[in-house]
Design a protein around this motif. Structure first.
Motif, PDB file in Angstrom:
ATOM      1  N   LEU A 273      81.723  79.256   4.371  1.00 22.61           N
ATOM      2  CA  LEU A 273      80.517  78.966   3.583  1.00 22.61           C
ATOM      3  C   LEU A 273      80.286  80.010   2.499  1.00 22.61           C
ATOM      4  CD1 LEU A 273      78.000  77.809   6.352  1.00 22.61           C
ATOM      5  CD2 LEU A 273      79.074  76.381   4.607  1.00 22.61           C
ATOM      6  N   VAL A 274      80.664  81.282   2.768  1.00 22.38           N
ATOM      7  CA  VAL A 274      80.415  82.344   1.799  1.00 22.38           C
ATOM      8  C   VAL A 274      81.704  82.800   1.121  1.00 22.38           C
ATOM      9  CG1 VAL A 274      78.328  83.187   2.919  1.00 22.38           C
ATOM     10  CG2 VAL A 274      80.553  84.039   3.669  1.00 22.38           C
ATOM     11  N   ALA A 275      82.763  82.017   1.257  1.00 21.28           N
ATOM     12  CA  ALA A 275      84.015  82.360   0.576  1.00 21.28           C
ATOM     13  C   ALA A 275      83.819  82.248  -0.933  1.00 21.28           C
ATOM     14  CB  ALA A 275      85.140  81.441   1.043  1.00 21.28           C
TER      15      ALA A 275
ATOM     16  N   ARG B 224      77.209  74.648  -1.114  1.00 22.39           N
ATOM     17  CA  ARG B 224      77.993  73.973  -0.071  1.00 22.39           C
ATOM     18  C   ARG B 224      77.090  73.349   0.983  1.00 22.39           C
ATOM     19  NH1 ARG B 224      81.919  79.152  -0.263  1.00 22.39           N
ATOM     20  NH2 ARG B 224      83.513  78.331  -1.696  1.00 22.39           N
ATOM     21  N   GLN B 225      76.025  74.041   1.348  1.00 21.82           N
ATOM     22  CA  GLN B 225      75.096  73.465   2.319  1.00 21.82           C
ATOM     23  C   GLN B 225      74.333  72.286   1.722  1.00 21.82           C
ATOM     24  OE1 GLN B 225      72.972  77.144   3.592  1.00 21.82           O
ATOM     25  NE2 GLN B 225      73.785  76.698   5.632  1.00 21.82           N
ATOM     26  N   GLU B 226      73.979  72.394   0.443  1.00 25.19           N
ATOM     27  CA  GLU B 226      73.284  71.289  -0.212  1.00 25.19           C
ATOM     28  C   GLU B 226      74.201  70.071  -0.322  1.00 25.19           C
ATOM     29  OE1 GLU B 226      69.940  69.588  -1.781  1.00 25.19           O
ATOM     30  OE2 GLU B 226      70.023  71.743  -1.377  1.00 25.19           O
ATOM     31  N   TYR B 227      75.489  70.305  -0.535  1.00 24.26           N
ATOM     32  CA  TYR B 227      76.441  69.214  -0.720  1.00 24.26           C
ATOM     33  C   TYR B 227      76.642  68.420   0.570  1.00 24.26           C
ATOM     34  CZ  TYR B 227      80.561  66.803  -2.544  1.00 24.26           C
ATOM     35  OH  TYR B 227      81.437  65.848  -2.984  1.00 24.26           O
ATOM     36  N   THR B 228      76.451  69.084   1.713  1.00 26.99           N
ATOM     37  CA  THR B 228      76.629  68.374   2.978  1.00 26.99           C
ATOM     38  C   THR B 228      75.541  67.343   3.220  1.00 26.99           C
ATOM     39  OG1 THR B 228      75.376  70.051   4.200  1.00 26.99           O
ATOM     40  CG2 THR B 228      77.761  70.377   4.001  1.00 26.99           C
TER      41      THR B 228
ATOM     42  N   SER C  71      67.086  74.797   0.551  1.00 25.90           N
ATOM     43  CA  SER C  71      67.522  73.597  -0.162  1.00 25.90           C
ATOM     44  C   SER C  71      66.719  73.426  -1.446  1.00 25.90           C
ATOM     45  CB  SER C  71      67.346  72.373   0.743  1.00 25.90           C
ATOM     46  OG  SER C  71      67.697  71.195   0.050  1.00 25.90           O
ATOM     47  N   ASN C  72      67.412  73.058  -2.525  1.00 19.55           N
ATOM     48  CA  ASN C  72      66.764  72.930  -3.838  1.00 19.55           C
ATOM     49  C   ASN C  72      67.567  71.937  -4.665  1.00 19.55           C
ATOM     50  OD1 ASN C  72      65.711  73.312  -6.458  1.00 19.55           O
ATOM     51  ND2 ASN C  72      65.119  75.416  -5.950  1.00 19.55           N
ATOM     52  N   ASN C  73      66.852  71.017  -5.295  1.00 16.89           N
ATOM     53  CA  ASN C  73      67.533  70.010  -6.135  1.00 16.89           C
ATOM     54  C   ASN C  73      68.255  70.640  -7.322  1.00 16.89           C
ATOM     55  OD1 ASN C  73      66.641  67.906  -4.488  1.00 16.89           O
ATOM     56  ND2 ASN C  73      64.746  67.639  -5.670  1.00 16.89           N
ATOM     57  N   LYS C  74      67.775  71.830  -7.743  1.00  8.11           N
ATOM     58  CA  LYS C  74      68.413  72.490  -8.889  1.00  8.11           C
ATOM     59  C   LYS C  74      69.838  72.918  -8.561  1.00  8.11           C
ATOM     60  CE  LYS C  74      64.155  74.199 -11.055  1.00  8.11           C
ATOM     61  NZ  LYS C  74      63.225  73.569 -10.095  1.00  8.11           N
ATOM     62  N   LEU C  75      70.145  73.052  -7.289  1.00  5.66           N
ATOM     63  CA  LEU C  75      71.503  73.430  -6.910  1.00  5.66           C
ATOM     64  C   LEU C  75      72.502  72.347  -7.304  1.00  5.66           C
ATOM     65  CD1 LEU C  75      70.785  74.929  -3.368  1.00  5.66           C
ATOM     66  CD2 LEU C  75      71.389  76.197  -5.443  1.00  5.66           C
ATOM     67  N   MET C  76      72.102  71.092  -7.091  1.00  5.96           N
ATOM     68  CA  MET C  76      73.000  70.005  -7.485  1.00  5.96           C
ATOM     69  C   MET C  76      73.068  69.869  -9.002  1.00  5.96           C
ATOM     70  SD  MET C  76      74.090  69.306  -4.608  1.00  5.96           S
ATOM     71  CE  MET C  76      75.219  68.022  -5.139  1.00  5.96           C
ATOM     72  N   ASP C  77      71.954  70.210  -9.702  1.00  8.18           N
ATOM     73  CA  ASP C  77      71.992  70.232 -11.168  1.00  8.18           C
ATOM     74  C   ASP C  77      72.954  71.303 -11.652  1.00  8.18           C
ATOM     75  OD1 ASP C  77      70.111  68.237 -11.132  1.00  8.18           O
ATOM     76  OD2 ASP C  77      68.403  69.600 -11.410  1.00  8.18           O
ATOM     77  N   LEU C  78      72.912  72.467 -10.993  1.00 12.79           N
ATOM     78  CA  LEU C  78      73.828  73.546 -11.350  1.00 12.79           C
ATOM     79  C   LEU C  78      75.270  73.117 -11.121  1.00 12.79           C
ATOM     80  CD1 LEU C  78      74.538  76.479 -12.087  1.00 12.79           C
ATOM     81  CD2 LEU C  78      74.061  77.111  -9.709  1.00 12.79           C
ATOM     82  N   LEU C  79      75.540  72.448 -10.000  1.00 13.44           N
ATOM     83  CA  LEU C  79      76.892  71.990  -9.709  1.00 13.44           C
ATOM     84  C   LEU C  79      77.353  70.970 -10.753  1.00 13.44           C
ATOM     85  CD1 LEU C  79      79.291  72.070  -7.765  1.00 13.44           C
ATOM     86  CD2 LEU C  79      78.187  70.247  -6.447  1.00 13.44           C
TER      87      LEU C  79
END
Length: 626
Positions: free
Chosen positions: A127-129, A207-211, A218-226
């Motif tokens: 997860l932190v790799a 990675r946790q948000e993607y699961t 958890s934050n929707n901005k994480l998927m925006d960043l991705l």
């Protein structure tokens, strides 16, 4: 000449013996001077079984082979047939002991259920790799994080010195403001290393948000960043505001611990995973401080960016005002200094053997009497309540202990140089093989051993009383009192989250290792403080861990089959209170029950502090009073 028919009825002739290896018959004993003499001479003899001497008794004999000399001597044989057919009780006990072997063996890797028990350690570490530059899942994350902090570095030259000093002060209210302002590194390459923990933090969150599973942070901005990273890669500056918003939110939320085992704060969770080893243990503190320093430095830069963002939004505002507003997020402690009257008033100012503590009179002789009675009580419970009257003991002259061994599960009990301590089944076998003790703890029904839970629970309660007395002795007779919370949670072997055990052998002394010190807050460093136990407490504690603790673990598994965490307490901790750990309230109750009525944990912390310098010699030899 045929003598086969010349013997009276009811007699046995020696010539009946068959000279076959391992062949046995019942015959009169060969110890008598006349037995078999004639046969050895080649003359058969008849012995009337109704008239042999009283000292004779039937037995089985063997002869290696017929011939001259010692080889033709007859040897008495044990009753092999009887020994080869164990009783039902013995068979069931042997079967039970075989089932208990995994429980009684020295565990090298006990699981610590607070975080990684039952989890895939390799998956947790992944997860932190750090994502690679050509990573198809999170492309260019490291480059955009580096670009984000490169934008923050020039802001240092445009920020007032007082703001930079406050940013460089861990706790301005408690420790004051640092004279050294927050500054950039001497070499630009240093910043490339400092951003790595932040990259790991964002990668873990993405990675946790993607699961799709819920998690703290958890934050929707994480998927925006991705999405931005997939579109623009490391060249996309649209990712920088998203990184700032995500980090600022993670570092300004007051994360509240939950009852479950999950680490709620994402930064703490990332720090734990970055320090997790492949064997499930965690790195030593000196290997963790560097990661914490990198996180703190990047946090300050993120807060510095937020200050300048707010100034841009409101040009008339003052940067110091915004800095003070942000301090509430990372400063959460206040220090209060109060004055009070003394707790102790000496009534004997010559020999210093009596005093008033909060109005209650305490004599030094009373303390010695308490310790003497406590040791007698401790020995009584050990011999009668725990060993059930059995005479069993682990003999040892010296104990080997590798003080720098950090392997999970290691203690002097598992050290191969202490073979007398590594046999974990001694008391268990004693209890099961003794018919009276076996009947007390178990019964046989339909060919199965069934534990008597009521008697096991009664034994565990006696064991808890023994543990409370050992805890009392450790608190009262190990020098300056230990911190109650730390004392009750001590472990006797290395665990995944505590690689430095609290029970160690220092030379000839069994010692408890404490780390709590009031000056730790000021110095920022922890220290190992050894507290040597007295002779009686040390020996009973060693006997307890080597003999009684394995049976206590077996009893805990039988009494609490739905609570495996109870058995884990017996597997790792020095002191266990039936089905839980002791706490400071329990410790105060023990001190009040067995010592002077006015003593509780807080008062005993103060009482011995004034005795060593004034009473001197007698207190230093306090463990020898009995």
């Amino acid at each position: 000449m045929d003598h086969s028919n010349s013997h009276p009825p009811g007699s046995i002739t020696i010539s009946m013996v068959q000279h076959v290896i391992a062949t046995t018959i019942t015959i009169t004993p060969v110890s008598d001077a006349i037995s078999l003499y004639t046969y050895h001479s080649g003359q058969p003899i008849a012995i009337n079984i109704h008239h042999w001497p009283p000292a004779w008794h039937p037995c089985k004999i063997q002869q290696l082979r017929k011939g001259a000399g010692d080889v033709q001597t007859f040897w008495k044989v044990q009753n092999v047939e009887a020994n080869s057919q164990p009783t039902l009780h013995q068979s069931l006990v042997d079967s039970l002991l075989k089932e208990l072997e995994p429980t009684l063996q020295v565990i090298q890797t006990p699981l610590d259920g607070r975080m990684v028990a039952g989890m895939d350690i390799k998956q947790l570490c992944s997860l932190v790799a750090l994502p690679k530059n050509d990573d198809g899942d999170i492309p260019g994350l490291k480059d955009v994080v580096e670009a984000y902090y490169e934008e923050a570095i020039p802001l240092l030259d445009r920020t007032g010195e007082l703001v930079l000093q406050r940013l460089n002060s861990p706790d301005p209210i408690k420790s004051g403001i640092s004279n050294t302002p927050f500054h950039k590194h001497l070499y630009k390459s240093t910043m490339k290393k400092y951003i790595l923990p932040v990259v790991a933090l964002l990668a873990m969150l993405i990675r946790q948000e993607y699961t799709g599973r819920p998690f703290s942070g958890s934050n929707n901005k994480l998927m925006d960043l991705l999405a931005v990273l997939h579109i623009n890669g490391s060249e996309g500056r649209d990712a920088l505001p998203l990184i700032h918003e995500g980090l600022f939110e993670v570092w300004t939320i007051a994360w509240t611990p939950q009852e479950d085992k999950e680490i709620v704060d994402p930064t703490e969770r990332c720090l734990a995973l970055l320090t997790l080893r492949q064997d499930g243990s965690f790195k030593e503190p000196h290997d963790v401080t560097g990661i914490i320093a990198k996180f703190e430095y990047c946090m300050c830069l993120t807060f510095l960016q937020e200050i300048h963002h707010r100034i841009q939004a409101d040009p008339q505002s003052d940067e110091l005002e915004h800095c003070l507003a942000l301090e509430n997020f990372f400063v959460d402690s206040l220090a209060y200094d109060t004055m009070s009257l003394p707790d102790v008033w000496w009534t004997d100012t010559k020999t210093w053997k009596s005093m008033l503590y909060r109005g209650d009179e305490i004599h030094f002789a009373d303390l010695c009497k308490v310790f003497k009675e406590m040791e007698a009580k401790l020995v009584q419970i050990w011999e009668e309540g725990i060993l059930m009257g059995h005479d069993i003991r682990v003999e040892y002259d010296k104990i080997a202990d590798d003080l720098i061994n950090k392997d999970v599960g290691y203690s002097f009990l598992s050290d191969a140089r202490n073979p007398q301590l590594t046999r974990q089944d001694q008391l268990v076998k004693k209890f099961l093989q003794d018919e009276a003790t076996f009947a007390h703890f178990a019964m046989i029904r339909e060919g199965t051993i069934i534990w008597n839970r009521s008697t096991l629970q009664a034994w565990l309660k006696s064991y808890a009383e023994l543990q409370s007395l050992l805890l009392f002795q450790a608190q009262m007779l190990s020098g300056a009192p230990c911190h109650g919370t730390e004392l009750t949670a001590m472990t006797y072997c290395n665990t995944q989250t505590q690689p430095t055990r609290n029970l160690a052998v220092l030379g000839k002394h069994i010692s408890l290792l404490c780390q709590y010190l009031k000056t730790s807050t000021l110095t920022g460093k922890d220290k190992l403080i050894p507290h040597a136990l007295d002779g009686i407490t040390s020996d009973i504690l060693v006997q307890d861990l080597a003999l009684a603790r394995p049976f206590a673990e077996v009893a805990a598994r039988a009494c609490f089959p739905d609570k495996p965490e109870v058995a884990d307490l017996y597997q790792n901790h020095v002191f266990v209170n039936y089905n839980r750990l002791f706490d400071s309230k329990d410790l105060s109750t023990i001190l009040t029950k067995y010592s002077l009525p006015s003593l509780i944990v807080s008062s005993w912390h103060q009482t011995p502090l004034v005795l060593p310098n004034l009473v001197g010699g007698p207190l230093l030899d306090l463990s020898l009073v009995t």
